[in-house]
Write a protein that holds these residues in place. Structure first.
Motif, short mmCIF file in Angstrom:
data_model
loop_
_atom_site.label_atom_id
_atom_site.label_comp_id
_atom_site.label_asym_id
_atom_site.label_seq_id
_atom_site.Cartn_x
_atom_site.Cartn_y
_atom_site.Cartn_z
N TRP A 1 68.51 33.14 67.28
CA TRP A 1 67.81 31.89 67.63
C TRP A 1 66.87 31.49 66.50
O TRP A 1 66.79 30.32 66.14
CB TRP A 1 67.04 32.06 68.94
CG TRP A 1 66.39 30.81 69.37
CD1 TRP A 1 66.92 29.82 70.14
CD2 TRP A 1 65.06 30.37 69.05
NE1 TRP A 1 66.01 28.81 70.31
CE2 TRP A 1 64.86 29.12 69.65
CE3 TRP A 1 64.02 30.93 68.31
CZ2 TRP A 1 63.67 28.43 69.55
CZ3 TRP A 1 62.83 30.23 68.20
CH2 TRP A 1 62.67 28.99 68.81
N CYS A 2 66.14 32.48 65.95
CA CYS A 2 65.21 32.18 64.85
C CYS A 2 65.96 31.67 63.63
O CYS A 2 65.48 30.76 62.95
CB CYS A 2 64.41 33.43 64.49
SG CYS A 2 63.16 33.88 65.69
N GLU A 3 67.13 32.22 63.37
CA GLU A 3 67.93 31.78 62.22
C GLU A 3 68.42 30.35 62.42
O GLU A 3 68.37 29.55 61.49
CB GLU A 3 69.11 32.72 62.03
CG GLU A 3 69.92 32.45 60.80
CD GLU A 3 71.03 33.47 60.61
OE1 GLU A 3 71.68 33.38 59.57
OE2 GLU A 3 71.24 34.32 61.49
N ASP A 4 68.85 30.02 63.62
CA ASP A 4 69.35 28.67 63.90
C ASP A 4 68.25 27.62 63.85
O ASP A 4 68.47 26.48 63.46
CB ASP A 4 70.01 28.62 65.28
CG ASP A 4 71.29 29.44 65.33
OD1 ASP A 4 71.83 29.75 64.25
OD2 ASP A 4 71.73 29.77 66.45
N ASN A 5 67.02 27.99 64.27
CA ASN A 5 65.93 27.02 64.37
C ASN A 5 64.88 27.14 63.28
O ASN A 5 63.82 26.51 63.35
CB ASN A 5 65.26 27.16 65.74
CG ASN A 5 66.21 26.78 66.85
OD1 ASN A 5 66.59 25.63 66.98
ND2 ASN A 5 66.64 27.76 67.63
N LYS A 6 65.15 27.97 62.27
CA LYS A 6 64.27 28.13 61.11
C LYS A 6 62.88 28.66 61.49
O LYS A 6 61.86 28.12 61.06
CB LYS A 6 64.17 26.83 60.31
CG LYS A 6 65.48 26.39 59.72
CD LYS A 6 65.32 25.14 58.90
CE LYS A 6 66.67 24.74 58.33
NZ LYS A 6 66.60 23.53 57.56
N PHE A 7 62.85 29.70 62.31
CA PHE A 7 61.60 30.36 62.68
C PHE A 7 61.59 31.76 62.09
O PHE A 7 62.63 32.31 61.74
CB PHE A 7 61.48 30.46 64.21
CG PHE A 7 60.91 29.23 64.84
CD1 PHE A 7 59.60 29.19 65.25
CD2 PHE A 7 61.69 28.11 65.03
CE1 PHE A 7 59.07 28.06 65.84
CE2 PHE A 7 61.18 26.97 65.61
CZ PHE A 7 59.86 26.95 66.02
N ILE A 8 60.39 32.34 61.98
CA ILE A 8 60.26 33.72 61.53
C ILE A 8 59.42 34.49 62.54
O ILE A 8 58.61 33.91 63.27
CB ILE A 8 59.63 33.82 60.12
CG1 ILE A 8 58.22 33.25 60.10
CG2 ILE A 8 60.48 33.15 59.09
CD1 ILE A 8 57.48 33.56 58.82
N VAL A 9 59.62 35.81 62.57
CA VAL A 9 58.85 36.69 63.44
C VAL A 9 57.67 37.17 62.61
O VAL A 9 57.80 38.06 61.78
CB VAL A 9 59.72 37.88 63.93
CG1 VAL A 9 58.93 38.77 64.85
CG2 VAL A 9 60.97 37.36 64.63
N SER A 10 56.50 36.58 62.85
CA SER A 10 55.37 36.79 61.93
C SER A 10 54.77 38.19 62.00
O SER A 10 54.28 38.69 61.00
CB SER A 10 54.28 35.75 62.22
OG SER A 10 53.75 35.93 63.50
N LYS A 11 54.81 38.85 63.13
CA LYS A 11 54.18 40.16 63.27
C LYS A 11 54.85 41.23 62.40
O LYS A 11 54.22 42.21 62.03
CB LYS A 11 54.21 40.60 64.73
CG LYS A 11 53.46 41.89 64.99
CD LYS A 11 53.03 41.98 66.41
CE LYS A 11 52.35 43.27 66.75
NZ LYS A 11 51.61 43.92 65.72
#
Length: 124
Positions: free
Chosen positions: A35-45
């Motif tokens: 999901w993060c890859e599709d929506n250009k998000f990163i897991v900041s922690k």
């Protein structure tokens, strides 16, 4: 907001998951990564190295195991704004999950007012 109970693991995955996660990736973590890859998000922690007590976010009821299952997801556009991310294991929330705190430095752009004056309507 929600409770996915996903574990993203300790391996770095492209620019989505950093090298400082804990545990092993599970199926829900794989879905979160997709999901993060599709929506250009990163897991900041997972991009900040912390002491182990600042890394885990969930403790089993009998205190037998601790896992990292809570994250803050941010758009990759704001990646350079992240300063730190950690969990507050000493906080008394009455839950088996611990709060996750993100420090960011955001510089907002000042809006400029136009100097143009409105045109007057001329009656003919």
């Amino acid at each position: 907001m929600g409770n996915f109970n996903s574990k993203v693991g300790e391996e770095k995955v492209e620019n989505i998951i950093g090298p400082f996660g804990t545990g092993e990736m599970n199926a829900r973590g794989d879905r979160l990564t997709g999901w993060c890859e599709d929506n250009k998000f990163i897991v900041s922690k997972t991009w900040f190295e912390n002491h182990p007590r600042r890394s885990w976010t969930w403790k089993s009821p009998a205190d037998r195991s601790r896992n990292q299952v809570d994250y803050i997801l941010i758009h990759e556009r704001f990646r350079n704004s992240m300063k730190s991310s950690k969990s507050m294991s000493g906080a008394d929330c009455g839950d088996d999950h611990v709060p996750v705190i993100e420090s960011m430095k955001v510089k907002l752009k000042k809006l400029k007012k136009s100097k143009r004056t409105p045109r007057r309507l001329i009656k003919i």
